[in-house]
Design an enzyme around this catalytic site. Structure first.
Site, PDB file in Angstrom:
ATOM      1  N   ASP A 407       0.855  -1.182   0.000  1.00  0.00           N
ATOM      2  CA  ASP A 407       0.000   0.000   0.000  1.00  0.00           C
ATOM      3  C   ASP A 407       0.897   1.240   0.000  1.00  0.00           C
ATOM      4  OD1 ASP A 407      -2.397   1.411   0.060  1.00  0.00           O
ATOM      5  OD2 ASP A 407      -2.636   1.259   2.231  1.00  0.00           O
ATOM      6  N   GLU A 410       2.529   4.603  -4.318  1.00  0.00           N
ATOM      7  CA  GLU A 410       2.497   5.444  -5.533  1.00  0.00           C
ATOM      8  C   GLU A 410       3.836   6.136  -5.834  1.00  0.00           C
ATOM      9  OE1 GLU A 410      -1.222   4.241  -4.278  1.00  0.00           O
ATOM     10  OE2 GLU A 410       0.114   5.516  -3.107  1.00  0.00           O
ATOM     11  N   ASP A 484      -9.349   3.215  -2.254  1.00  0.00           N
ATOM     12  CA  ASP A 484     -10.232   3.656  -1.166  1.00  0.00           C
ATOM     13  C   ASP A 484     -11.608   4.067  -1.690  1.00  0.00           C
ATOM     14  OD1 ASP A 484      -8.177   3.175   0.562  1.00  0.00           O
ATOM     15  OD2 ASP A 484      -7.512   5.248   0.670  1.00  0.00           O
TER      16      ASP A 484
END
Length: 782
Positions: A407, A410, A484
């Site tokens: 997670d 990015e 999300d």
């Protein structure tokens, strides 16, 4: 036609007060054939045209120097040795393979790609390849009124992307994902065009911030990048399936996942203690609800330090993991890239001493704030660092962990830009460049490091990796979830085209958080979303801190029973799903497919957002709004049977279908078959009773049914230890014949046969199995 070598494209606010000057590549000056393809020199740049396959051509343009053909971070294919036919006139050069034709106009330099029937796939007319002095590059292609666009990776909104404009820049987006929310977590610069029933694809292999504009111009679309080269591939198709096979031949295909990874996953941000996790697992067992995975979010760590457990909350993680595995449940912990800048923390110490972290040009380590506070970030663009990071996962694998959840990769940083400074330098295996160029591949390379580390450590077992961020080719390493989302009906609706377009972008193993991550779910929404999730490639229920818990039993016995039914159904459909994942590993085909993939000539499928195919013969039409029990379902050509009621529907039209809250509309095409299993217990999962339901057709029909199985856990299938049966089902007015036409592999499953159950056998129709007449219930032995 332009008379000069430049033109102006005005800003997107439609005010034409300040033109942006793009320089056209100009006229052809010289060309030659080389070992790398065909090289062209123009007034303002250089181009290489290189064929990778009879149906794939690569086009690279560099405004200032000879194109670099070795910059790709993801392409794994090598050019095939091909016979190229060459023709030339005073106005054009033509290069032709057995599948496509590339025509280069000389003045100005323009490229057109056609199939051998003369149909234009892509072409440049007034505008072609251009650039700006600031380094931006752009390609302009003609667009027709019949074009429909799909793919682009992880994008919200409807299925057909015509009339849309998208950016590729991996971004942490917690805000509600609306149709205009862009960009999101994944950057997959690939799209497919469907025109008059034929498809072709374009992959723009540029890792800078890129933009695809299918919106601004009526007769043209553009794709551009903030820097680097023009570097794109055209795939000729002509079917949507062929385009996906061609694209994934370039960027790679997923390995076959472990069967446990295809089961039901339960997650929350966060299950905060060993006691809570044990109680959760026991509730699944006591309530007879299947579950394969429990995820641990960031609260399992010591101060959010990766490769640690909080020993107050989780005093004996190794025993916890072993005990849950004895119950049939794996534990998948989250691992983020941010390493806390703590001088007493071993991982940080090693990273500093071994020079493993991202740095500025001047030599200072980049520090950004994420969950642990101030953190350093490994430079995954360096092979040595990837190996270091992968090796660190022995911390988990020694405890029995077989899957990891990446997670914040990015990478996400808690600042105004939401990410790392673009001026940070990456070593890039000896070709140093800025984060501005390599931002979009950070998550991909973290996934590569993690997956390869796990594979090295698991002694032949298949790793599972879940990732939020990625780039083209991420399917080689990881499963993707759509980030999300929220507990809104609109997000359930939007999840279908999102997952379908991910599938059309080469990512077959994908899915949303069932029930919605943020906001509070409700029992009706959770039931309907679980019904969809049972047929989504990746099936995980996940919810956020501060929201209602949404485990299957949280809303009373009545809703729990409905949810249990569909989670069990996931396991009953496992043999069918597993075969589809095998096909994804071999051909790159999606598991969850838009109807247009199977019916590209049917215009009614082109923007059908609320139905999907599972493989080529199963259609799911879920209820996606509250208090709805009737919905219109479009049935494409053929005749269809309701999987649960065996009611029949004629294709080529719309029918009103009724579905109470406990019902999911699922339809099987007549003349085809599906393979089903049985759920035994949470530990044993799959029973030995494998059934194939053949749906008889009274019309002449022929269908090839593939069945694949292996041990579901190791890579032994790579050495031939698998079972693959290819069966031909032939329906006529007087018989239904099932014949095994090919068997491969040395794997010996626990079961010895597949039970055949023929549904809808017509009066006077006989069942013939491998040439022998049988009743409508018999067996295929192998």
């Amino acid at each position: 036609m332009l008379e000069d070598t430049s033109f102006a494209i005005h800003p997107g606010n439609n005010t034409e007060t300040e033109a942006i000057r793009f320089i056209d590549i100009g006229n052809l000056l010289d060309y030659r054939k080389s070992s790398h393809g065909y090289w062209f020199a123009c007034d303002h740049g250089y181009v290489v045209v290189r064929f990778y396959h009879p149906s794939i051509v690569r086009i690279v343009m560099n405004p200032t120097s000879n194109p670099d053909l070795n910059q790709s971070q993801t392409v794994v294919a090598k050019p095939e040795s091909l016979k190229i036919t060459e023709q030339e006139s005073s106005e054009w050069i033509m290069l032709q393979t057995e599948k496509l034709e590339v025509t280069i106009s000389k003045q100005p330099f323009r490229i057109a790609v056609k199939d051998l029937e003369g149909c234009v796939l892509v072409q440049e007319k007034e505008r072609g390849m251009v650039f700006r002095e600031n380094g931006e590059v752009m390609v302009c292609k003609e667009k027709t009124s019949e074009d429909h666009f799909y793919g682009f990776g992880e994008k919200s909104g409807f299925l057909d992307k015509n009339g849309e404009k998208y950016e590729m820049w991996n971004s942490d987006v917690y805000a509600p994902h609306n149709p205009e929310t862009d960009p999101l977590y994944q950057s997959i610069p690939f799209f497919m065009t469907l025109r008059h029933g034929k498809a072709h694809g374009i992959f723009f292999d540029n890792t800078f911030r890129t933009t695809f504009d299918m919106k601004r111009y009526e007769h043209m679309y553009t794709f551009s990048a903030a820097g680097g080269q023009v570097d794109y591939y055209v795939m000729a198709g002509p079917e949507p399936k062929a385009v996906l096979e061609q694209y994934t031949s370039l960027t790679g295909r997923m390995p076959i996942p472990a069967k446990w990874a295809l089961g039901y996953h339960q997650s929350r941000y966060s299950y905060e203690s060993e006691e809570e996790v044990r109680a959760l697992a026991q509730k699944f067992i006591d309530r007879d609800i299947p579950v394969d995975v429990v995820h641990l979010d960031i609260h399992y760590m010591n101060g959010y330090r990766v490769f640690t457990f909080d020993k107050d909350r989780f005093p004996d993680p190794e025993k916890l993991i072993a005990d849950l595995k004895d119950m049939g449940i794996r534990v998948v912990p989250i691992v983020d890239p941010g390493v806390k800048t703590d001088p007493e923390y071993t991982i940080y110490q090693e990273g500093v001493r071994e020079d493993n972290f991202c740095k500025y040009l001047e030599g200072d380590i980049y520090i950004g704030e994420v969950w642990p506070g101030e953190s350093a970030f490994p430079d995954f663009t360096e092979e040595r660092v990837r190996k270091w990071w992968g090796d660190k996962h022995v911390f988990y694998t020694d405890m029995g962990v077989e899957g990891i959840w990446n997670d914040m990769n990015e990478p996400a940083v808690f600042n105004e830009t939401k990410t790392m400074d673009t001026t940070v330098m990456h070593r890039n295996d000896g070709k140093p460049t800025t984060h501005r160029e390599l931002h979009n591949v950070y998550g991909l390379l973290m996934g590569k490091a993690t997956y390869e580390g796990l594979r090295d450590q698991l002694n032949g077992k298949r790793p599972f990796l879940l990732t939020r961020a990625g780039y083209a080719g991420v399917q080689r390493y990881a499963t993707v979830w759509t980030g999300d989302n929220r507990s809104f009906w609109e997000h359930l609706q939007m999840s279908l085209p999102m997952v379908m377009n991910l599938g059309l972008s080469g990512i077959a193993f994908a899915g949303p958080d069932v029930g919605g991550f943020a906001h509070d779910t409700n029992p009706e929404l959770l039931v309907r979303w679980t019904q969809v999730g049972a047929f989504t490639p990746y099936f995980r229920n996940h919810s956020a801190i501060g929201t209602l818990y949404q485990e299957p039993w949280q809303f009373g016995e009545n809703h729990e029973a409905m949810i249990r039914k569909y989670i069990k159904m996931r396991y009953e459909w496992m043999p069918q799903l597993y075969t589809l994942f095998y096909q994804a590993s071999k051909q790159g085909l999606p598991v969850m497919r838009p109807l247009l993939m199977e019916y590209p000539a049917d215009e009614k499928t082109y923007n059908l957002n609320d139905q999907f195919m599972l493989g080529d013969n199963v259609m799911v039409a879920p209820i996606l709004a509250p208090a709805v029990t009737d919905r219109a379902v479009y049935f494409p050509e053929g005749d269809w049977v309701d999987f649960f009621t065996e009611e029949e529907y004629q294709g080529g039209t719309v029918h009103l279908v009724h579905a109470e809250l406990d019902q999911l509309p699922v339809f099987i095409k007549k003349g085809t078959a599906v393979v089903q299993g049985t759920f035994i217990s949470n530990k044993e999962k799959q029973g030995k009773d494998i059934k194939m339901y053949v749906y008889a057709s009274q019309s002449d029909a022929k269908y090839t049914c593939l069945y694949y199985d292996d041990d579901g856990e190791t890579f032994a299938y790579e050495n031939g230890e698998y079972l693959k049966l290819e069966m031909e089902i032939t329906s006529t007015s007087d018989q239904v014949a099932i014949d095994v036409i090919r068997k491969e592999g040395s794997y010996q499953p626990d079961y010895q046969d597949i039970k055949i159950n023929v549904v809808g056998l017509g009066e006077g129709q006989r069942v013939i199995i491998n040439g022998a007449e049988n009743s409508n219930q018999s067996r295929i032995r192998f």
